[in-house]
Design an enzyme around this catalytic site. Structure first.
Site, PDB file in Angstrom:
ATOM      1  N   SER A  61     -10.842  -1.763  -9.616  1.00  0.00           N
ATOM      2  CA  SER A  61     -10.720  -1.237 -10.719  1.00  0.00           C
ATOM      3  C   SER A  61     -10.114  -2.888 -11.573  1.00  0.00           C
ATOM      4  O   SER A  61     -10.119  -1.956 -12.834  1.00  0.00           O
ATOM      5  CB  SER A  61      -9.877  -0.044 -10.452  1.00  0.00           C
ATOM      6  OG  SER A  61      -8.431  -1.200  -9.635  1.00  0.00           O
ATOM      7  N   HIS A 109      -1.969   0.486 -12.161  1.00  0.00           N
ATOM      8  CA  HIS A 109      -3.151  -0.530 -12.702  1.00  0.00           C
ATOM      9  C   HIS A 109      -2.319  -1.528 -13.927  1.00  0.00           C
ATOM     10  O   HIS A 109      -1.534  -0.872 -14.686  1.00  0.00           O
ATOM     11  CB  HIS A 109      -4.905   0.321 -12.844  1.00  0.00           C
ATOM     12  CG  HIS A 109      -4.884   0.564 -11.880  1.00  0.00           C
ATOM     13  ND1 HIS A 109      -4.697   1.556 -11.299  1.00  0.00           N
ATOM     14  CD2 HIS A 109      -5.996  -0.342 -11.302  1.00  0.00           C
ATOM     15  CE1 HIS A 109      -5.956   1.400 -10.290  1.00  0.00           C
ATOM     16  NE2 HIS A 109      -6.226   0.384 -10.031  1.00  0.00           N
TER      17      HIS A 109
END
Length: 263
Positions: free
Chosen positions: A40, A244
């Protein structure tokens, strides 16, 4: 300021020079074939503007930005949730003899990093420490050799490519804040230290295979969750974006990669 934001990248490039890895092959050149592999953090999860796949690939990811800087032809097969075995099974086939540049970020899911964060948000410090210790064990026991095998295969499949392994940021500013509910300062410190171990292990594996390693931790100094200007999404964001980088964070990633492969 140039010095603190670039120091980690500079030290890494110097270390690679000492290890015998030349930078002569990575001058700026438009029209090259660039392949992005990994999880990711390569896909760009957290930055929004996703494609239609389930991999959460963002147009704001660092590979997209780097490709635009250099006018390179990008093929990104990075996918949210990917482990090392997923790269072997689903991503390596895009590499070829005419691949010119490769970046990869992988290993965080194998270490169980995200699972540790999720668990530590809802349990007490002593239980959190146990989860962190298990992540440390995962990193220490197998990750180094699994990464080396993967990097060797990438070199075999893209023999003429310049290959850079890209690390992970520290996530937290290590202060009490509403953007990290349930995580004490101590727990944030443990998780950051696990990130440090993950980066050291990844760097050792990259060096052992003669690859560049780009350490992005200095890019995120004063930009963690709970810092005044965070480049990491806290847990209150959409599912899959939590912990993230934001679009600004991936800009920091791209700047680090471009410092190696740029002007």
């Amino acid at each position: 300021m140039w010095y603190p934001r670039r120091l980690g990248v500079l030290v890494t490039v110097v270390a690679l020079a000492l290890a015998g890895v030349s930078s002569a092959a990575v001058a700026r050149e438009p029209g090259l074939d660039y392949v992005a592999l990994g999880d990711s953090y390569t896909a760009g999860s957290g930055a929004g503007d996703y494609d239609t796949t389930n991999c959460r690939r963002s147009n704001n990811s660092y590979p997209e930005l780097v490709a635009s800087y250099h006018e390179w032809d990008l093929t990104s097969v990075a996918c949210a949730g990917a482990h090392i075995h997923d790269v072997w099974d689903n991503q390596l086939d895009v590499l070829a003899d005419d691949t010119d540049r490769v970046t990869i970020s992988i290993g965080g899911n194998d270490a169980g990093w995200v699972d540790v964060i999720s668990a530590c948000m809802v349990i007490e410090d002593d239980e959190c420490e146990g989860h962190v210790n298990r992540a440390w064990d995962n990193i220490r026991e197998n990750l180094y050799y699994d990464l080396r095998a993967l990097y060797a295969e990438i070199k075999l499949r893209a023999p003429d490519a310049a290959i850079a392994v890209v690390g992970y940021p520290r996530l937290f500013g290590e202060t009490e804040c509403t953007d990290a509910p349930g995580l004490s300062v101590t727990e944030q410190q443990w998780i950051n230290r696990a990130a440090d171990l993950l980066n050291r292990t990844t760097m050792r594996a990259a060096f052992a295979e003669g690859l560049w390693f780009i350490d992005v931790r200095s890019q995120f100094t004063q930009h963690g969750v709970c810092d005044e200007v965070p480049w990491i999404n806290g847990p209150r964001t959409a599912a899959g974006d939590s912990f993230h980088p934001t679009a600004a964070g991936y800009q920091g990633y791209a700047d680090a990669v471009d410092w190696l492969w740029g002007a």
